[in-house]
Scaffold this active site. Structure first.
Site, PDB file in Angstrom:
ATOM      1  N   LYS A 106       0.834  -1.214   0.000  1.00 51.79           N
ATOM      2  CA  LYS A 106       0.000   0.000   0.000  1.00 51.79           C
ATOM      3  C   LYS A 106       0.865   1.259   0.000  1.00 51.79           C
ATOM      4  CE  LYS A 106      -3.646  -2.636   0.401  1.00 51.79           C
ATOM      5  NZ  LYS A 106      -4.609  -2.530   1.489  1.00 51.79           N
ATOM      6  N   GLY A 136      -7.967  -3.523  -0.984  1.00 52.08           N
ATOM      7  CA  GLY A 136      -9.095  -3.776  -0.095  1.00 52.08           C
ATOM      8  C   GLY A 136     -10.387  -3.178  -0.576  1.00 52.08           C
ATOM      9  N   LYS A 191      -5.418   6.842   0.237  1.00 47.56           N
ATOM     10  CA  LYS A 191      -6.338   6.618   1.357  1.00 47.56           C
ATOM     11  C   LYS A 191      -5.588   6.572   2.682  1.00 47.56           C
ATOM     12  CE  LYS A 191      -5.463   1.964   1.900  1.00 47.56           C
ATOM     13  NZ  LYS A 191      -5.303   1.136   3.126  1.00 47.56           N
TER      14      LYS A 191
END
Length: 328
Positions: A106, A136, A191
């Site tokens: 990520k 995800g 995010k």
């Protein structure tokens, strides 16, 4: 059946190992830490990360010899903090150009500041059709508890994406596929920055009303950046974008939110990292995205505020007073 390897032993790698090893005859798992290997062998658990997971060790080949693991596999899932990706790849001596490389990272490659999929292409000479990305919304802790979760697998090769999706499917994991490799990777970086911002806000004492506005602005900021960096038809409200943002911004399991809360309460970056004993990808992501945006010139007030706090050492309370005036 293709032979599968996972590189990494943290929370997310351990969760993926739980899912995958139930769907294959043998999972090859590179684990750097001797104490984790010992824990897996003796107690069938990773004592350091998500220790609730119990593994069928008869289906695991665990080793701290990365080349032994890599050479045994056809498909390799990379799952380490982004700041370690270069050193990890430098330790690989095998030729990977004919293997399938899957990133569950990520973050971004921190030196050239490129997406991990792009780094794989230049580092290992792998074509697009041999690269996939997993994203995800999905926290490792809920995988351990076998709570219903969703994953999206992105690849230009839809057969590869479908194969990886099948590898990750179970009664508690639903999967889908996408062609938006770059968009998914950028979203997974962004995010974390936005979740870090919500943590800072909470640490400063802002309430739910402010947080809801912050996250509403965050998804718009993500959309502006992703569309500028990789123009493509996509629905930003899909779970791989908006859903991943929401769970990372709100969840008790979010390390980026926790990291941000500490910063908002006055912790230094170093003391927050020591307290968590985990890597918050949003810290490195803020630097990477800010660097890229110097060329794109996208309006990104939240990312800029986080960057100013973390790298320019501006007071979180002062920075968020300014940010609050730019939110709608």
């Amino acid at each position: 059946m293709k032979k599968i390897a996972i590189l990494g032993s943290g929370s997310w790698a351990s969760a993926l190992a739980k899912i995958v090893h139930n769907n294959v005859d043998t999972l090859y798992w590179y684990v750097r830490e001797p104490e984790i290997i010992e824990s897996l062998q003796k107690h069938k658990r990773n004592a350091l990360y998500v220790s609730d997971i119990t593994y069928n060790t008869e289906k695991l080949v665990v080793s701290n010899n990365i080349n032994e693991i890599v050479s045994s596999a056809d498909t390799i899932i990379f799952c380490v903090p982004s700041k370690f990706i270069i050193s990890l790849c430098n330790s690989i001596e095998c030729d990977l150009h004919d293997k399938e490389l899957v990133t569950a990272i990520k973050g971004m490659e921190p030196v050239e500041i490129t997406l991990i999929s792009e780094y794989f292409k230049t580092r290992f000479g792998v074509n697009d059709d041999r690269i996939a990305v997993i994203s995800g919304p999905c926290h490792a802790e809920e995988v351990a508890l076998e709570r219903l979760s969703y994953l999206t697998i992105g690849s230009q090769n839809q057969e590869l994406a479908a194969n990886v999706a099948q590898l990750l499917t179970s009664y508690y994991i639903k999967t889908c596929t996408s062609l938006d490799v770059d968009g998914i990777e950028y979203a997974s970086v962004l995010k974390n920055i936005m979740a870090l911002a919500t943590g800072i806000a909470h640490g400063l004492g802002y309430g739910d009303n402010f947080t809801s506005v912050l996250i509403s602005n965050a998804i718009q900021e993500m959309q502006r950046f992703i569309n500028a960096a990789n123009p493509l038809t996509r629905d930003i409200n899909d779970s791989v974008y908006l859903g991943d943002l929401l769970v990372t911004a709100y969840s008790q399991f979010s390390r980026n939110r926790s990291f941000g809360m500490m910063i908002g309460k006055g912790y230094s970056v170093k003391s927050a990292e020591l307290e968590m004993n985990m890597v918050a990808e949003g810290y490195y992501g803020a630097n990477c995205i800010t660097h890229i945006n110097q060329k794109l010139n996208v309006n990104m007030p939240i990312t800029q505020a986080v960057y100013n706090i973390l790298y320019n050492k501006i007071s979180p309370s002062m920075e968020f007073k300014i940010l609050a005036e730019n939110l709608k």
